[in-house]
Scaffold this motif. Structure first.
Motif, PDB file in Angstrom:
ATOM      1  N   ALA A 120      -8.475 -17.092   9.645  1.00  6.54           N
ATOM      2  CA  ALA A 120      -7.338 -17.368   8.864  1.00  6.54           C
ATOM      3  C   ALA A 120      -7.317 -16.394   7.491  1.00  6.54           C
ATOM      4  CB  ALA A 120      -6.892 -18.684   8.627  1.00  6.54           C
ATOM      5  N   THR A 121      -6.134 -15.704   7.144  1.00  6.30           N
ATOM      6  CA  THR A 121      -6.365 -15.175   5.946  1.00  6.30           C
ATOM      7  C   THR A 121      -5.467 -15.750   4.867  1.00  6.30           C
ATOM      8  OG1 THR A 121      -4.615 -13.481   6.872  1.00  6.30           O
ATOM      9  CG2 THR A 121      -6.815 -12.737   6.941  1.00  6.30           C
ATOM     10  N   ILE A 122      -5.637 -15.534   3.665  1.00  7.34           N
ATOM     11  CA  ILE A 122      -4.735 -16.117   2.604  1.00  7.34           C
ATOM     12  C   ILE A 122      -4.414 -14.737   1.992  1.00  7.34           C
ATOM     13  CG2 ILE A 122      -4.426 -17.332   0.494  1.00  7.34           C
ATOM     14  CD1 ILE A 122      -6.719 -19.053   1.710  1.00  7.34           C
ATOM     15  N   CYS A 123      -3.166 -14.368   1.687  1.00  8.17           N
ATOM     16  CA  CYS A 123      -2.529 -13.117   1.285  1.00  8.17           C
ATOM     17  C   CYS A 123      -1.213 -13.610   0.275  1.00  8.17           C
ATOM     18  CB  CYS A 123      -2.045 -12.207   2.158  1.00  8.17           C
ATOM     19  SG  CYS A 123      -1.677 -10.416   1.496  1.00  8.17           S
ATOM     20  N   ILE A 124      -1.551 -13.969  -0.956  1.00  4.18           N
ATOM     21  CA  ILE A 124      -0.545 -14.353  -1.691  1.00  4.18           C
ATOM     22  C   ILE A 124      -0.339 -13.273  -2.986  1.00  4.18           C
ATOM     23  CG2 ILE A 124      -0.960 -16.793  -1.149  1.00  4.18           C
ATOM     24  CD1 ILE A 124      -2.890 -17.058  -3.443  1.00  4.18           C
ATOM     25  N   ASN A 125      -1.118 -12.069  -3.077  1.00  3.58           N
ATOM     26  CA  ASN A 125      -0.852 -11.300  -4.086  1.00  3.58           C
ATOM     27  C   ASN A 125      -0.265 -10.024  -3.241  1.00  3.58           C
ATOM     28  OD1 ASN A 125      -1.336  -9.070  -5.866  1.00  3.58           O
ATOM     29  ND2 ASN A 125      -3.019 -10.196  -6.500  1.00  3.58           N
ATOM     30  N   GLN A 126       0.534  -9.505  -3.581  1.00  2.65           N
ATOM     31  CA  GLN A 126       1.583  -8.420  -3.339  1.00  2.65           C
ATOM     32  C   GLN A 126       0.366  -7.168  -3.037  1.00  2.65           C
ATOM     33  OE1 GLN A 126       4.623  -7.619  -2.052  1.00  2.65           O
ATOM     34  NE2 GLN A 126       5.949  -9.570  -2.872  1.00  2.65           N
ATOM     35  N   ASP A 127      -0.198  -6.876  -4.013  1.00  3.80           N
ATOM     36  CA  ASP A 127      -1.221  -5.867  -4.153  1.00  3.80           C
ATOM     37  C   ASP A 127      -2.336  -6.182  -3.137  1.00  3.80           C
ATOM     38  OD1 ASP A 127       0.122  -4.620  -6.234  1.00  3.80           O
ATOM     39  OD2 ASP A 127      -1.301  -5.341  -7.721  1.00  3.80           O
ATOM     40  N   SER A 128      -2.420  -7.089  -2.354  1.00  2.00           N
ATOM     41  CA  SER A 128      -3.330  -7.436  -1.391  1.00  2.00           C
ATOM     42  C   SER A 128      -2.880  -7.110   0.036  1.00  2.00           C
ATOM     43  CB  SER A 128      -4.039  -8.798  -1.258  1.00  2.00           C
ATOM     44  OG  SER A 128      -4.707  -9.066  -2.789  1.00  2.00           O
ATOM     45  N   ILE A 129      -1.776  -6.808   0.075  1.00  2.00           N
ATOM     46  CA  ILE A 129      -0.978  -6.541   1.447  1.00  2.00           C
ATOM     47  C   ILE A 129      -1.539  -5.385   2.344  1.00  2.00           C
ATOM     48  CG2 ILE A 129       1.089  -6.176   2.841  1.00  2.00           C
ATOM     49  CD1 ILE A 129       2.642  -7.805   0.805  1.00  2.00           C
ATOM     50  N   PRO A 130      -1.640  -4.395   1.555  1.00  2.00           N
ATOM     51  CA  PRO A 130      -2.334  -3.277   2.299  1.00  2.00           C
ATOM     52  C   PRO A 130      -3.646  -3.527   2.634  1.00  2.00           C
ATOM     53  CG  PRO A 130      -1.160  -2.650   0.263  1.00  2.00           C
ATOM     54  CD  PRO A 130      -1.379  -4.094   0.170  1.00  2.00           C
TER      55      PRO A 130
END
Length: 311
Positions: A120-130
């Motif tokens: 499971a991933t946690i992506c809560i920063n827009q800059d981390s999407i890439p």
């Protein structure tokens, strides 16, 4: 599915362990622990979830605390060995924050036999999407915890879990006197129709993390409850004599009396609330850690009942 996100502090870990011990936490609720240190409470909780065959989420790259340093410290060799031993046997879902190291972390997990599709991933920063898009390409994680914002939803349409801090945190407990009753969340009502597999929040603790505590001027008890429209609200019961840090037991008694009087109408009967009422009758003060533990236990039991009722 509800994924309460808790930091691995002692009383938070005790809260979820006692809920399982008392069979008060639904299997529709999976706690996610971001361990802040390698502690006996963490190891005991992981072992108990394993013993009871209950699933638990564990963040392997925690963003706060000393957990990673503790694992690298040779002085902790015994606890580290026990930690990794339980990790291999237990039904523990690996969580990783999406950041610049995501591909390397996924590779390291792969060497331990954990496929990236099972993480499971946690992506809560827009800059981390890439970073997440690059690491997964045509694949997708088991779950992807994201903010409920269009910038995340547009680019990450699969396996989404809504992850928000819904707790209306104040800088000082005395400030809750100005807003004793507040909206908490409606995520449980709408997450499925909005394309999410589940929802997550920080319960009544909030996202803010501090290494050390302090003696408060005011003591507050925070209780989640359902409003008539089935949204969740939070009621704050605050002490009245808040001029200094003396007499915490007296302050707790003031806050507790407000809770007991309010519940004569509300009629909440969770283990947490029943325990508060027993403390009122016995005039006992358990300490601030136990107050937080009981508030968390109440919230998670309440959500367990709700989810079991609608599933």
């Amino acid at each position: 599915m509800y994924f309460p996100y808790l930091r691995g502090r002692q009383f938070e870990l005790i809260a979820i362990r006692e809920l399982v011990e008392k069979s008060l936490m639904s299997k529709n609720v999976m706690p996610v622990v971001e361990p802040v240190k390698l502690s006996s409470a963490l190891i005991k909780t992981m072992a108990y979830f394993q013993e009871k065959d209950r699933a638990l989420g564990l963040v392997r790259n925690p963003q706060v605390g000393s957990m990673l340093k503790d694992l690298a410290d040779e002085k902790n060799e015994k606890d580290r060995g026990r930690f990794y031993e339980i990790l291999k046997m237990a039904d523990i879902l690996t969580f990783l924050y999406a950041d610049a190291n995501l591909s390397a972390n996924l590779s390291a997990m792969g060497q331990k036999g954990i496929k990236k599709q099972d993480i499971a991933t946690i992506c809560i920063n827009q800059d981390s999407i890439p970073y997440l898009e690059s690491a997964y390409a045509s694949d997708c994680p088991r779950f992807n915890f994201i903010r409920d914002e269009s910038g995340f939803r547009r680019r990450m349409p699969k396996q989404r879990i809504m992850f928000e801090d819904r707790y209306p945190k104040k800088s000082r407990n005395v400030e809750y006197l100005d807003s004793e009753d507040e909206h908490f969340s409606s995520d449980h009502l709408y997450y499925e129709q909005e394309g999410y597999l589940g929802f997550s929040d920080y319960s009544v603790v909030g996202n803010e993390y501090s290494e050390s505590g302090f003696a408060p001027y005011a003591i507050a008890i925070h209780i989640i409850y359902f409003a008539a429209d089935q949204t969740l609200r939070v009621r704050h019961f605050v002490s009245d004599t808040n001029d200094d840090i003396t007499d915490p037991a007296g302050k707790f008694a003031e806050a507790l009396e407000k809770l007991v009087i309010w519940n004569q109408t509300q009629q909440l009967d969770t283990f947490g609330v029943q325990t508060f009422e027993k403390m009122y009758r016995s005039r006992s003060y358990p300490g601030l850690g136990t107050v937080k533990k009981l508030s968390i236990m109440h919230h998670l039991e309440l959500m367990s009942r709700y989810l079991d009722g609608v599933k």
